[in-house]
Design an enzyme around this catalytic site. Sequence first.
Site, mmCIF file in Angstrom:
data_model
loop_
_atom_site.group_PDB
_atom_site.id
_atom_site.type_symbol
_atom_site.label_atom_id
_atom_site.label_comp_id
_atom_site.label_asym_id
_atom_site.label_seq_id
_atom_site.Cartn_x
_atom_site.Cartn_y
_atom_site.Cartn_z
ATOM 1 N N ARG A 59 0.674 -1.226 0.076
ATOM 2 C CA ARG A 59 -0.078 0.069 -0.058
ATOM 3 C C ARG A 59 0.821 1.256 0.144
ATOM 4 O O ARG A 59 1.634 1.393 0.817
ATOM 5 C CB ARG A 59 -0.964 0.030 1.202
ATOM 6 C CG ARG A 59 -1.917 -0.729 1.290
ATOM 7 C CD ARG A 59 -3.158 -0.398 2.189
ATOM 8 N NE ARG A 59 -2.856 0.097 3.644
ATOM 9 C CZ ARG A 59 -3.431 0.244 4.296
ATOM 10 N NH1 ARG A 59 -4.852 0.480 4.204
ATOM 11 N NH2 ARG A 59 -3.271 0.971 5.524
ATOM 12 N N ASP B 160 0.077 -3.280 12.184
ATOM 13 C CA ASP B 160 0.513 -3.735 10.776
ATOM 14 C C ASP B 160 0.817 -5.079 10.678
ATOM 15 O O ASP B 160 1.937 -5.702 11.371
ATOM 16 C CB ASP B 160 2.014 -2.752 10.315
ATOM 17 C CG ASP B 160 2.259 -3.183 8.996
ATOM 18 O OD1 ASP B 160 2.641 -4.422 8.537
ATOM 19 O OD2 ASP B 160 2.359 -2.177 8.067
ATOM 20 N N ASP C 3 4.502 -6.194 9.486
ATOM 21 C CA ASP C 3 5.491 -5.860 10.546
ATOM 22 C C ASP C 3 5.383 -6.800 11.746
ATOM 23 O O ASP C 3 6.622 -7.385 12.230
ATOM 24 C CB ASP C 3 5.274 -4.570 11.067
ATOM 25 C CG ASP C 3 6.022 -3.456 9.976
ATOM 26 O OD1 ASP C 3 6.629 -3.886 8.961
ATOM 27 O OD2 ASP C 3 5.746 -2.253 10.101
ATOM 28 N N THR D 242 -1.488 7.371 -0.731
ATOM 29 C CA THR D 242 -2.544 7.264 -1.395
ATOM 30 C C THR D 242 -3.378 6.007 -0.854
ATOM 31 O O THR D 242 -4.628 6.097 -1.061
ATOM 32 C CB THR D 242 -2.475 7.030 -2.963
ATOM 33 O OG1 THR D 242 -1.771 5.829 -2.994
ATOM 34 C CG2 THR D 242 -1.594 8.207 -3.369
HETATM 35 C C1 PRP Z 1 -1.001 -5.006 4.291
HETATM 36 C C2 PRP Z 1 -1.985 -6.128 4.445
HETATM 37 C C3 PRP Z 1 -2.803 -5.995 2.852
HETATM 38 C C4 PRP Z 1 -3.147 -4.558 2.876
HETATM 39 C C5 PRP Z 1 -4.441 -4.313 3.105
HETATM 40 O O1 PRP Z 1 -0.128 -4.924 3.408
HETATM 41 O O2 PRP Z 1 -1.354 -7.135 4.724
HETATM 42 O O3 PRP Z 1 -2.326 -6.548 1.869
HETATM 43 O O4 PRP Z 1 -2.133 -3.939 3.753
HETATM 44 O O5 PRP Z 1 -4.775 -2.990 3.130
HETATM 45 P P1 PRP Z 1 -5.665 -2.444 2.084
HETATM 46 O O6 PRP Z 1 -7.125 -3.337 2.384
HETATM 47 O O7 PRP Z 1 -6.190 -0.930 2.417
HETATM 48 O O8 PRP Z 1 -5.269 -2.577 0.801
HETATM 49 P P2 PRP Z 1 1.144 -3.975 3.039
HETATM 50 O O9 PRP Z 1 0.559 -2.998 2.278
HETATM 51 O O10 PRP Z 1 1.210 -3.153 4.506
HETATM 52 O O11 PRP Z 1 2.377 -4.678 3.181
HETATM 53 P P3 PRP Z 1 3.185 -5.708 3.369
HETATM 54 O O12 PRP Z 1 2.285 -6.948 3.638
HETATM 55 O O13 PRP Z 1 4.255 -5.974 2.690
HETATM 56 O O14 PRP Z 1 3.498 -5.293 4.773
HETATM 57 N N1 URA Z 2 -2.603 -3.365 6.653
HETATM 58 C C1 URA Z 2 -2.196 -3.969 8.169
HETATM 59 O O1 URA Z 2 -1.269 -4.510 8.109
HETATM 60 N N2 URA Z 2 -3.069 -3.479 9.155
HETATM 61 C C2 URA Z 2 -4.068 -2.459 8.824
HETATM 62 O O2 URA Z 2 -4.824 -2.254 9.986
HETATM 63 C C3 URA Z 2 -4.275 -1.983 7.679
HETATM 64 C C4 URA Z 2 -3.592 -2.626 6.500
#
Ligand code: PRP
Ligand code: URA
Length: 207
Positions: A103, A198, A201, A107
């Site tokens: 994400r 997150d 993380d 944005t």
């Molecule tokens: C997180 C999560 C989803 C996304 C959800 O990933 O694992 O993929 O956010 O958010 P959304 O419904 O608003 O799209 P992130 O983008 O943090 O990436 P990561 O898994 O690499 O940490």
């Molecule tokens: N992605 C995450 O990992 N946590 C949230 O709460 C939203 C998006």
Amino acid sequence: MKIHVVEHPLIKQKLTIMRDEKTGTKEFRELLDEISLLVMYEVTRDWEVESVNVKTPVQECTGYRLKNSKVNIIPILRAGLGFVNGVLRLIPTAKVGHVGLYRDPETLKPVEYYCKLPSDKNAQTVVVDPMLATGGSAVAAIELLKEKGHKNISFLCLVAAPEGVKVLNEAHPEVEIYTAALDECLNDHGYIVPGLGDAGDRIFGTL
Ligand code: PRP
Ligand code: URA
């Protein structure tokens, strides 16, 4: 809203420990692994079976097998990886594809950086990602799958926000969503409230 909230005392208890900010990476990963198995059990509940003959040491009888035994698991990188081992324990023959999305912090829109999918487009396909927040990542991942001809798609997550469920339902109305919890809302940064922070993380210890 087309959503199945998988209600089970063990899921509730495990998810509560995961939400706790004091829970460390090791325990967080282990609990996600355990919950993935329990939620996947519900995802597969309505999968069709066909009868087969089986000869036990005592006599022949009717047994069952999945009508469509081809299964694709598609984790959305990176947090979706936390679901893979649990799901594979339930369906060890599943093929695993990967969709890389992150994400954009400004944005909140998903940015694609990787896509490698299994070749069988008629398999039962389960997209896995712990968090359904704005819904952008789930919608984009499922679009990629559909563009390449994949069908029979379900979405499995751990925590969903109502906003994300609505967006996913509108974009892909045929996709069934399975989650361990439906939370209250999103905050101004697009995080699920109360959520668990997150997910990526917390799984990978990159806080
Ligand atoms: C997180 C999560 C989803 C996304 C959800 O990933 O694992 O993929 O956010 O958010 P959304 O419904 O608003 O799209 P992130 O983008 O943090 O990436 P990561 O898994 O690499 O940490
Ligand atoms: N992605 C995450 O990992 N946590 C949230 O709460 C939203 C998006």
